[in-house]
Each structure stands twice: as C-alpha cells, then as structure tokens.
Design a protein around this motif. Structure first.
Motif, short mmCIF file in Angstrom:
data_model
loop_
_atom_site.label_atom_id
_atom_site.label_comp_id
_atom_site.label_asym_id
_atom_site.label_seq_id
_atom_site.Cartn_x
_atom_site.Cartn_y
_atom_site.Cartn_z
N PRO A 69 -2.80 20.58 45.36
CA PRO A 69 -2.60 19.96 43.72
C PRO A 69 -2.32 18.44 44.55
CG PRO A 69 -1.66 22.28 43.77
CD PRO A 69 -1.94 21.76 45.08
N VAL A 70 -1.34 18.75 45.55
CA VAL A 70 -0.85 17.11 46.33
C VAL A 70 -1.75 17.45 47.93
CG1 VAL A 70 0.59 16.80 44.26
CG2 VAL A 70 0.96 18.76 46.66
N ALA A 71 -1.31 16.60 48.55
CA ALA A 71 -1.76 16.67 50.02
C ALA A 71 -0.68 16.82 50.92
CB ALA A 71 -2.28 14.75 50.43
N GLY A 72 -0.82 17.28 52.25
CA GLY A 72 -0.06 18.21 52.93
C GLY A 72 -0.76 18.68 54.08
N GLU A 73 0.51 19.82 54.59
CA GLU A 73 -0.02 20.59 55.87
C GLU A 73 0.45 21.53 54.98
OE1 GLU A 73 1.76 19.54 59.72
OE2 GLU A 73 1.82 21.64 60.20
N VAL A 74 -0.77 22.75 55.59
CA VAL A 74 -0.27 23.96 55.08
C VAL A 74 1.17 24.11 56.44
CG1 VAL A 74 -0.84 26.76 55.27
CG2 VAL A 74 -1.97 24.31 54.77
N VAL A 75 2.69 25.04 55.68
CA VAL A 75 3.56 25.46 56.98
C VAL A 75 3.67 26.70 56.88
CG1 VAL A 75 4.13 23.27 56.71
CG2 VAL A 75 5.04 24.80 54.94
N GLU A 76 3.30 27.51 55.38
CA GLU A 76 3.02 29.14 55.79
C GLU A 76 2.00 29.46 54.25
OE1 GLU A 76 7.18 29.83 54.11
OE2 GLU A 76 7.15 32.41 54.43
N VAL A 77 1.85 30.82 54.47
CA VAL A 77 0.37 31.25 53.42
C VAL A 77 1.25 32.75 53.15
CG1 VAL A 77 -1.37 30.51 54.28
CG2 VAL A 77 -0.91 32.78 55.11
N ASN A 78 1.19 33.23 52.21
CA ASN A 78 1.59 34.53 51.49
C ASN A 78 0.58 35.56 52.38
OD1 ASN A 78 2.97 37.30 50.00
ND2 ASN A 78 2.68 36.02 48.18
N GLU A 79 1.55 36.46 53.54
CA GLU A 79 0.41 37.14 54.16
C GLU A 79 0.53 38.91 53.35
OE1 GLU A 79 -0.73 36.44 56.80
OE2 GLU A 79 -0.33 34.72 57.70
N ALA A 80 1.77 38.95 52.43
CA ALA A 80 1.96 40.30 51.69
C ALA A 80 0.11 40.35 50.83
CB ALA A 80 2.53 40.06 50.84
N LEU A 81 -0.51 38.84 50.43
CA LEU A 81 -1.67 39.46 48.87
C LEU A 81 -2.50 39.69 50.13
CD1 LEU A 81 -1.37 35.57 47.83
CD2 LEU A 81 -1.07 38.07 46.71
N GLY A 82 -2.41 40.27 51.85
CA GLY A 82 -3.71 40.94 52.39
C GLY A 82 -3.80 41.71 51.87
N GLY A 83 -2.74 42.60 51.92
CA GLY A 83 -2.72 44.08 51.90
C GLY A 83 -2.51 44.16 49.73
N GLN A 84 -2.12 43.76 49.12
CA GLN A 84 -1.52 43.44 48.14
C GLN A 84 -1.54 42.35 47.07
OE1 GLN A 84 2.99 44.51 49.05
NE2 GLN A 84 2.34 45.67 47.20
N SER A 85 -3.63 42.43 46.88
CA SER A 85 -3.76 41.41 46.21
C SER A 85 -3.45 41.65 44.71
CB SER A 85 -5.60 41.10 45.78
OG SER A 85 -5.98 42.11 45.56
N GLU A 86 -2.97 42.15 44.11
CA GLU A 86 -2.76 42.43 43.03
C GLU A 86 -1.00 42.08 42.55
OE1 GLU A 86 -2.90 45.07 45.31
OE2 GLU A 86 -1.41 46.17 44.92
N LEU A 87 -0.73 41.71 43.72
CA LEU A 87 0.36 40.87 43.10
C LEU A 87 0.38 39.20 42.80
CD1 LEU A 87 2.47 41.15 47.12
CD2 LEU A 87 3.47 42.16 44.43
N LEU A 88 -0.85 39.56 42.80
CA LEU A 88 -1.03 38.09 42.17
C LEU A 88 -1.23 37.99 40.42
CD1 LEU A 88 -4.18 36.26 43.82
CD2 LEU A 88 -2.13 34.95 42.79
N ASN A 89 -1.65 39.33 40.26
CA ASN A 89 -1.51 40.05 38.52
C ASN A 89 0.12 40.18 38.74
OD1 ASN A 89 -5.07 41.09 39.42
ND2 ASN A 89 -5.08 39.73 38.43
N ALA A 90 0.29 40.87 38.93
CA ALA A 90 1.75 41.20 38.99
C ALA A 90 3.05 39.96 38.40
CB ALA A 90 2.00 42.33 39.56
N ALA A 91 2.53 39.19 39.44
CA ALA A 91 3.29 38.10 39.76
C ALA A 91 3.14 36.61 40.06
CB ALA A 91 4.75 38.92 40.35
N PRO A 92 2.69 36.26 38.99
CA PRO A 92 1.19 34.88 39.59
C PRO A 92 2.49 33.61 40.17
CG PRO A 92 1.41 35.70 37.34
CD PRO A 92 2.18 36.63 38.01
N TYR A 93 3.91 33.74 39.93
CA TYR A 93 4.71 32.62 39.65
C TYR A 93 5.86 33.26 41.04
CZ TYR A 93 2.74 30.75 35.55
OH TYR A 93 1.73 30.16 34.86
#
Lengths: 126, 362
Positions: free
Chosen positions: A71-95
């Motif tokens: 949505p805005v320009a910038g530098e990636v400083v962190e990614v949500n590593e938990a999604l690697g094993g638990q992609s269902e977190l995106l369905n359960a708690a998107p915010y």
C-alpha cells in the motif's frame, strides 16, 4: 465483515497499521473470506525495498492464487514467519496473528492517503 | 463464457442461496463452489455425510428396438454385462481413439437404458450421439425436468436408507446397483455410486420436489457441499475429470482407464484404443504428492532430476493428507516413488510420484 476502524485500507483489500515509521500490512477479513481456505503464503525477504502498489508476494488458497500489493513504499523489515507452517492463521485472524509483513516507510504521511475504514466499508457495500 | 451471459440455474438454486452458498459459473450453470469452506466440506464427506447438487449433469434415456446394440457400439464398456437395475462407469469414445465424455450407463430394464453425462459436455454429447443413433432407438433428454443430488460419505447410505420407504433393500444395494426409492416421500431413481471414493447414493428426482428432498437430507444432518470439495474429493479418490484427464485428443489408456474399455467387443474407436493398449501411450497419468500444501495448477511442469517429464492435469490441497496432491501426465518410464519437483511460477516445489489413488476407503 470485520473492518477495524483504526486501520487504513486499499482497493485491493490490504490493510495497514502505522506505528511510528513502520507499517504492518495484511489482507482484510473480506479478502480471506473470498479466497477461502489459505494453504500457502509467499512473502519477500527482509531488506527488500518496495514501491507503492508493487506486488510483494502471493496468497494461495484451495481455490485460487492472489498477489498482494504494497500500500505504501518502503523497506521490508520483518515477515510473519509463523505463516510458513500455519497459513490458516490468515483465515482465523487476518488483522492479528495473520499479518504478512512489516515495512519501514519512506513517507509516513503516505498512509493518510489510503482508504479509511468507512471508505473501505463503502467499497465492500457497493 | 462470460458472466454477463445469462446462466442456467438448477432446481436447488434457492436452497443454495439460502444456505449462503458462494455461487460461481460452471458449465453454463450458476453453482455453489462452497458453503462453509472446501476443507470443512471435504472432511464432512470423509467423516460423515455430505451432499452435492449435481442437477447440472445431463440425464438421457434410451428406448426402442436395437438400444443395446447401439450402446455397445457407442460406449466402451460391456453393456451386455449389465442386469436390470445395474449401472457401469463407461466412456463415449470418438473414432480416433480419444474420449468424447466419461459417462455412467444404467440398464433400467431390457427395454430402457439411461445415461448420465458431464454438464460441460451436454450439448456435445447429444450431438455426437445423434450421429450414431439408429432408426428405432429413441433418445430422450430428461435433464430439465429432474434434479440430481449425490449423498456421499460413510454415513450417507444409512441416512438415505433410513429416510426411504425401502430401507432394508436400499441398505443392501450393491455398488453401482440402482433402485426406485421414495426418499422423504420423494420418488427417486437411486444409484449406489458417486464421485468421492466414498459409499453413498446419487438420487434423481422430479425437479419440483428437489427442494423437499434437499431439506429432508439437511434435517437428517447431511452437510451441503460445493464444487470445490467435490474436486478435492475426486482427486483424492483417483477419479478423472473430463477436460483435465480425459479429452477428445487423449487416449483413455493414458489416463489409466483401460479397465473401462471392453477387451472383447468392437465399438466406435476400438481399433485405436486397442492399439494404444498394446503399444503404449506417449504419457501416462500418475499421482504426485507434494511436500507443501500448495495447489498445483494444470499445465505446471513436473521434473525429475531437473529434467521435464510431464505436466500437471489437476491439483488440489488434500485435507486428508495435509499436503498438495496432483494428477500429472508423465513419461511412461517414470516409476512411482521417484522424487520429483513441480514448478510454481519458477519455484521448484519438491514432491514424489505416487499412485493415482491417494485415498481408498478400507
């Protein structure tokens, strides 16, 4: 659909939470519902610099693959590593637990130009 | 087809919308792809009972002198082996050794045969069959005046039988047997078959009564399921889908359907199909099990030791195995248990070549 008042949104169904000069970015409740059961999330490597509206990864559900955009320009400083094993977190708690990346923004004021919760809700209702 | 063209609806359209079904276009029909979610619906069918509106599939009736001989010529399986009230999985072959459609043929009685064909091939099949239909054999298309509901899962047959007027006979019906049955008071032509690898019934009933049948099944605890879980379940069960594993140009032998093709009779296309059976095919359908949960897309390249050996025809996430599974047409020399990779937009995801049947009810 849940559209938290304190967040900012895009027409492509990403949300943004600004804290200092860093934003957390995810996809909205509406987006996860439309995608259905999510099985894989492809995210960038920290350090990558993103332009506004640049695709930074993809979200795969059992039905479809969808790109996600900065949505805005910038530098990636962190990614949500938990999604690697638990992609269902995106369905359960998107915010919350299902956030995607954190970006150090070049211009925090750019966040103000994104959609408000009311604007985004109106987009969904249209 | 674009969404601006008007879509056909099934007799259960109102029920789908009332249940919050997410409607999509499929074969010219507006159909539910899911209600609660593809994973939840797949589990319901594997663990209990789920139901699918399959009214969009086309239903044909054949009567008249010479019907058996006509079906023996037009379809690949041995129709003469059917007794009254028995069905069989079969193919409509073309003259060049490909497949016009995969179908089910039922012998209702010596004087009447029925056929269920894919919705996407409805018009093509009817046109193809008309070119073969001899004088004296009548084809009636009874799709529009009927509905069809597939009730599937380990508890499905018991639930259908308990709602029926002939519960002991329904319960005892063999696989691919058929029976005229009242289910919740609705006249049904019931077949002990399905497309999920599970036990269950496929129920044909008058269109006007479909809502009542659907509601009675809902009340009995059967989970409504959409096209998404239907696709997941059929891939897990090793079952082909026309347009993916079968086409006008592919030999059914390549798809592993030699068992459906008669070894004793001559039929339309029997020579090229028998030649493919004897001489082999350029590719052979195999299963691929991925290490990740990713959903392989049709056309994605499959490689062994960095060498392309074929491509994916169907891919799904399997809730049962908790990983991505796919069908792929591969070089015939590639054996099961061979490690392989599947291309996902440039990233090679590791997996293994396996048998096509990812799930078999024990």
């Amino acid at each position: 659909m849940n559209v938290p008042a304190e967040l900012r949104y895009t027409k492509t169904h990403e949300w943004v939470r600004l804290e200092g000069d860093t934003v957390t970015i995810g996809i909205t409740d509406h987006a996860q519902s439309e995608l259905g059961d999510i099985v894989f999330v492809d995210l960038p490597t920290p350090g990558r610099s993103l332009g506004q509206d640049e695709s930074f990864g993809s979200v795969e559900s059992v039905k479809t693959v969808s790109d996600v955009y900065a949505p805005v320009a910038g530098e990636v400083v962190e990614v949500n590593e938990a999604l690697g094993g638990q992609s269902e977190l995106l369905n359960a708690a998107p915010y919350e637990a299902g956030w995607l990346i954190k970006v150090k923004v070049s211009d925090p004021a750019a966040v103000d130009s994104l959609l408000s919760a009311a604007d985004y809700q109106a987009l969904l209702d249209a | 087809m674009s969404l601006t063209e008007s879509l056909q609806t099934t007799p259960l359209d109102v029920a789908h919308r009332a249940l919050g079904g997410r409607m999509v276009e499929f074969a010219g029909y507006s159909m539910p792809v899911q209600y609660k979610g593809i994973i939840a619906e797949s589990r319901a069918v594997r663990e209990g009972a789920g139901m699918f509106d399959v009214s969009h599939m086309a239903r044909l009736k054949f009567t008249g002198e010479g019907t058996l001989a006509f079906l023996e010529h037009a379809t690949a399986n041995d129709v003469a082996k059917l007794g009254d009230h028995q069905g069989q999985y079969s193919l409509l072959p073309n003259a060049t050794g490909g497949t016009v459609d995969d179908i089910i043929v039922y012998r209702y009685s010596a004087d009447e045969y029925r056929m269920v064909v894919n919705a996407a091939n409805h018009a093509k099949d009817v046109a193809h069959i008309r070119t073969l239909l001899p004088a004296g054999v009548t084809m009636a298309d009874y799709t529009a005046e009927t509905a069809m509901v597939a009730v599937q899962g380990p508890k499905a047959a018991g639930i259908v039988a308990s709602l029926s007027d002939r519960s002991a006979e329904a319960e005892a019906l063999p696989f691919f047997g058929t029976i005229d049955l009242k289910v919740a008071g609705v006249e049904c032509y019931a077949a002990r078959s399905g497309y999920t690898g599970e036990d269950g019934f496929e129920l044909q009933c008058p269109a006007a009564e479909a809502g009542r049948l659907w509601q009675a099944l809902l009340d009995a605890g059967v989970e409504p399921c959409g096209l998404g879980s239907r696709d997941t379940l059929r891939v897990e069960a090793g079952l082909p889908l026309y347009g993916h594993e079968l086409t006008d140009d592919l030999s059914p032998i390549a798809a592993g359907l030699g068992w459906v093709v008669s070894k004793t009779k001559a039929f339309l296309g029997s020579e090229p199909i028998n030649a493919a059976r004897a001489g082999g095919t350029p590719t052979k359908l195999q299963g691929v099990r991925l290490e990740s949960k990713r959903v392989a897309q049709p056309g994605s390249k499959v490689s062994v030791d960095g060498r392309a050996v074929g491509e994916v025809s169907s891919g799904v996430y399997s809730p049962l195995l908790d990983c991505g599974v796919a069908f792929a047409f591969l070089d015939p020399g590639v054996k099961v248990e061979t490690p392989c990779t599947v291309d996902f937009r440039g990233k090679a995801e590791p997996g293994q070549v396996v048998g096509k049947r990812f799930f078999k009810r024990g």
